[in-house]
Motif scaffolding. Structure first.
Motif, PDB file in Angstrom:
ATOM      1  N   MET A 138       0.842  -1.196   0.000  1.00 32.33           N
ATOM      2  CA  MET A 138       0.000   0.000   0.000  1.00 32.33           C
ATOM      3  C   MET A 138       0.877   1.246   0.000  1.00 32.33           C
ATOM      4  N   ASN A 139       1.949   1.200   0.818  1.00 31.29           N
ATOM      5  CA  ASN A 139       2.860   2.348   0.886  1.00 31.29           C
ATOM      6  C   ASN A 139       3.504   2.614  -0.474  1.00 31.29           C
ATOM      7  N   GLU A 140       3.947   1.566  -1.115  1.00 30.18           N
ATOM      8  CA  GLU A 140       4.597   1.727  -2.429  1.00 30.18           C
ATOM      9  C   GLU A 140       3.601   2.224  -3.481  1.00 30.18           C
ATOM     10  N   TRP A 141       2.417   1.672  -3.430  1.00 33.65           N
ATOM     11  CA  TRP A 141       1.364   2.067  -4.383  1.00 33.65           C
ATOM     12  C   TRP A 141       1.030   3.552  -4.234  1.00 33.65           C
ATOM     13  N   LEU A 142       0.801   3.971  -2.999  1.00 30.12           N
ATOM     14  CA  LEU A 142       0.419   5.366  -2.779  1.00 30.12           C
ATOM     15  C   LEU A 142       1.578   6.310  -3.061  1.00 30.12           C
ATOM     16  N   HIS A 143       2.794   5.813  -2.868  1.00 27.89           N
ATOM     17  CA  HIS A 143       3.964   6.648  -3.122  1.00 27.89           C
ATOM     18  C   HIS A 143       4.086   6.950  -4.609  1.00 27.89           C
ATOM     19  N   PRO A 186       2.096   5.219  -7.847  1.00 30.95           N
ATOM     20  CA  PRO A 186       1.262   4.184  -8.470  1.00 30.95           C
ATOM     21  C   PRO A 186       1.838   3.686  -9.793  1.00 30.95           C
ATOM     22  N   LYS A 187       2.422   4.599 -10.574  1.00 30.94           N
ATOM     23  CA  LYS A 187       2.928   4.227 -11.896  1.00 30.94           C
ATOM     24  C   LYS A 187       4.089   3.250 -11.770  1.00 30.94           C
ATOM     25  N   LYS A 188       4.942   3.489 -10.769  1.00 32.29           N
ATOM     26  CA  LYS A 188       6.098   2.622 -10.569  1.00 32.29           C
ATOM     27  C   LYS A 188       5.654   1.274 -10.013  1.00 32.29           C
ATOM     28  N   MET A 241      -4.812   4.226 -12.745  1.00 33.56           N
ATOM     29  CA  MET A 241      -5.003   5.278 -11.734  1.00 33.56           C
ATOM     30  C   MET A 241      -4.164   6.499 -12.111  1.00 33.56           C
ATOM     31  N   SER A 242      -4.816   7.535 -12.637  1.00 35.74           N
ATOM     32  CA  SER A 242      -4.076   8.743 -13.045  1.00 35.74           C
ATOM     33  C   SER A 242      -3.863   9.624 -11.833  1.00 35.74           C
ATOM     34  N   PHE A 243      -2.946   9.208 -10.987  1.00 33.89           N
ATOM     35  CA  PHE A 243      -2.669   9.948  -9.754  1.00 33.89           C
ATOM     36  C   PHE A 243      -1.166   9.881  -9.542  1.00 33.89           C
ATOM     37  N   ALA A 244      -0.535  11.051  -9.395  1.00 32.96           N
ATOM     38  CA  ALA A 244       0.935  11.093  -9.370  1.00 32.96           C
ATOM     39  C   ALA A 244       1.533  10.398  -8.160  1.00 32.96           C
ATOM     40  N   GLY A 245       0.800  10.339  -7.053  1.00 31.97           N
ATOM     41  CA  GLY A 245       1.349   9.719  -5.857  1.00 31.97           C
ATOM     42  C   GLY A 245       1.576  10.749  -4.760  1.00 31.97           C
TER      43      GLY A 245
END
Ligand code: HEC
Length: 167
Positions: free
Chosen positions: A1-6, A8-10, A17-21
């Motif tokens: 979850m931490n990596e995803w929210l940090h 998402p593209k990576k 999910m078009s969200f930069a993080g």
């Protein structure tokens, strides 16, 4: 979850999910705790003995980091879109940064048109101010014209600062 929210593209290249993080670790932690409270309630890991580095705790943590100027020069590639750093370099989208370490914030630089937000900060560029600025320019000087999200990596910031010291 931490990596995803940090980032998402990576985490999952090509995801929808078009969200930069979220570069702020404390913000991610708060979100994760909130999501966990919405019915899952997984056991939380024990808090580390040392005080956790929150947004305000960043300075002491980074003070212990030793910057690597050569690595900083590589990291500076992403600053080059807007900045030159050699003495006599032209101002571009951002000001020339030659000798910036130890200089007054938003002052001189060949008449570069700084934002009122950065001018209002005052002070000088030292380890603490540069670290805070590079972590999140918009938090350091709300309304700044530097359209750069910031570097969430304390070691990278220390490297960039070490590099700027050599210039
Ligand atoms: C998209 C363009 C852009 C990028 C990328 C960018 N900057 Fe900037 N930078 C600016 C602008 C514009 C300003 C002036 C900000 C203001 O006046 O609010 C600035 C200001 C600065 C200042 C303050 C200069 C002074 O005289 O007070 C420093 C230091 C700085 N940038 C470092 C960096 C570093 C290091 C990077 C790369 C990690 C970087 N910038 C990436 C555009 C950029």
């Amino acid at each position: 979850m931490n990596e995803w929210l940090h980032n998402p593209k990576k985490f999952a290249e090509g995801n929808k999910m078009s969200f930069a993080g979220l570069p702020d670790a404390a913000e991610r932690a708060n979100l994760i705790v909130y999501l966990n409270s919405q019915g899952s309630n997984l056991p939380l890991p024990a808090a580390p003995a040392a005080p956790a580095a929150g947004a305000e705790g960043a300075a002491p943590e980074t003070a212990a980091l030793v910057g690597d100027a050569a690595a900083g020069e590589k990291a500076f590639a992403k600053c080059k879109a807007c900045h030159t750093i050699d003495a006599g370099g032209a101002n571009g989208v951002g000001p020339n940064l030659a000798g910036i370490y130890g200089e007054a914030v938003a002052t001189g630089r060949g008449g570069f048109a700084f934002s009122d937000a950065l001018k209002a900060k005052g002070g000088t560029w030292d380890d603490a101010t540069l670290d805070a600025w590079l972590a999140k320019p918009s938090a350091f000087a709300a309304g700044t014209k530097m359209s750069y999200a910031g570097s969430s990596n304390p070691q990278e910031r220390a490297n960039l600062i070490a590099y700027m010291k050599t210039k």
